[in-house]
Structures are given as structure tokens and as C-alpha cells.
Design a protein around this motif. Structure first.
Motif, PDB file in Angstrom:
ATOM      1  N   VAL A   1       0.820  -1.218   0.000  1.00  0.00           N
ATOM      2  CA  VAL A   1       0.000   0.000   0.000  1.00  0.00           C
ATOM      3  C   VAL A   1       0.850   1.262   0.000  1.00  0.00           C
TER       4      VAL A   1
ATOM      5  N   PRO B   1      -4.691   1.180  -6.772  1.00  0.00           N
ATOM      6  CA  PRO B   1      -5.782   0.224  -6.550  1.00  0.00           C
ATOM      7  C   PRO B   1      -6.654   0.098  -7.804  1.00  0.00           C
TER       8      PRO B   1
ATOM      9  N   CYS C   1      -2.694  -2.646 -11.749  1.00  0.00           N
ATOM     10  CA  CYS C   1      -3.225  -2.223 -10.459  1.00  0.00           C
ATOM     11  C   CYS C   1      -3.290  -3.406  -9.501  1.00  0.00           C
TER      12      CYS C   1
ATOM     13  N   ASN D   1      -7.747  -2.223  -1.501  1.00  0.00           N
ATOM     14  CA  ASN D   1      -7.140  -0.974  -1.058  1.00  0.00           C
ATOM     15  C   ASN D   1      -7.171  -0.968   0.465  1.00  0.00           C
TER      16      ASN D   1
END
Length: 183
Positions: free
Chosen positions: A117, A124, A133, A137
Motif C-alpha cells: 500500500v 488500486p 493495479c 485498497n
């Protein structure tokens, strides 16, 4: 009794004891505050981490567990028998092992996802973004807080293990001295 060397020593011992008490109170308040912060962050972001749904739950449980298991500590009640002391010790060990296992689970969930992250190229998969991607998330403040808490928990766990090891070593040395005196 007039002023002398003993009066100074007693004053130093009293100041040292007061400092230790103040330090313990500060540590207990800080740890309680961290537990409350974990519960609050986990509850606020309960549905905001689809990359790993268990991170907010890990925060909530790791904030509640020390509070729940903290009441099982050894009681220094003179009237209580050895059975109560043994029960308190067993519950304390179970609480320690639960916290260790839960910390390991939290680390498995937090550390790999933190790296994902917080990476600069993290994107995301939302809306029309479907290539290059990552599915899911997680709120950056939640994952950063969880990472910091997991790291801090590992530090405290290491300190607890060292403290327990020192206590066991001290007990073992004490029992060896008693065995030598018996011979």
C-alpha cells in the motif's frame, strides 16, 4: 535521630521508590492509551481495508486482549491459597501465549500489505483502472498505524520475553542455592 549517613540513604531509597512508582504509572497509562487507540482506529476503519479485512479486526482484538487478560494477573492476597496463585499464573501464561499468537497473525497480515500500500507505484483497481493495479485498497493512515503498532508490540514482546527469562534464571539460581544449603 539526627542527620547522618542513614538519613541520606533512606531519602535516596524513598526517592527511588517514588520514581519507580511514577514510572510504572506512566507506563500503564501509556499502554492503556495505546490499547484504546488501537480499538478506535480499528473501529473507525473497520470496512476501509479491502486488501486485508482482518487488519482492523487485529487492531481491535490486540487493543482489547491485554485489558481482558490483565485481570488474570497474580493476586498478592495473603488469604488466597496456592490454587488461586496457580490459576492466576496459568491464566497469565495463556494470555501471554494468546497475545504472542495474535501478534504473529497480525504481523502476517500487516507487514506484506504495508509494503504494497505504501509503495510509490501502488494503484488500486477502481473504476476504469484495471491493468497494472492491485486488487483491494487500504487506508494509508490505518495501515501505517497498524504497522507501527505491530512493530511496537514486537518490541514490548521482546522485552517481556527477556524479563520472563531473567525471572526464570533468578528462580533457578535461587533454587540451586537452596539445594546446596540442604547438602
Amino acid at each position: 535521630m539526627g542527620k547522618g549517613k542513614d538519613g541520606g540513604l533512606e531519602c535516596c531509597m524513598a526517592c527511588g521508590a517514588a520514581a519507580c512508582c511514577c514510572l510504572m504509572v506512566i507506563i500503564v497509562i501509556a499502554l492503556a492509551g495505546l490499547g484504546i487507540a488501537k480499538i478506535v482506529m480499528g473501529a473507525i476503519y473497520l470496512h476501509d481495508c479491502s486488501i486485508e479485512d482482518l487488519i482492523p479486526i487485529w487492531l481491535i482484538v490486540s487493543g482489547c486482549a491485554p485489558i481482558l487478560f490483565g485481570g488474570f494477573g497474580r493476586q498478592n492476597n495473603e488469604d488466597s491459597g496456592d490454587g488461586n496463585k496457580l490459576c492466576g499464573t496459568i491464566c497469565g501464561v495463556i494470555g501471554f501465549l494468546f497475545n504472542l499468537a495474535w501478534l504473529i497473525c497480525g504481523s502476517v497480515w500487516v507487514y506484506p500489505n504495508y509494503r504494497t500500500v505504501t509503495a510509490d507505484d501502488f494503484t488500486p483497481c477502481t473504476g476504469n483502472i484495471t491493468t497494472g493495479c492491485t486488487q483491494g485498497n487500504c487506508d494509508k493512515s490505518l495501515i501505517t498505524f497498524a504497522f507501527a503498532m505491530a512493530t511496537l508490540d514486537w518490541i514490548f514482546m521482546g522485552l517481556w520475553i527477556v524479563l520472563i527469562g531473567c525471572l526464570i534464571l533468578r528462580v533457578c539460581k535461587g533454587s540451586k542455592k537452596n539445594d546446596i544449603n540442604l547438602i
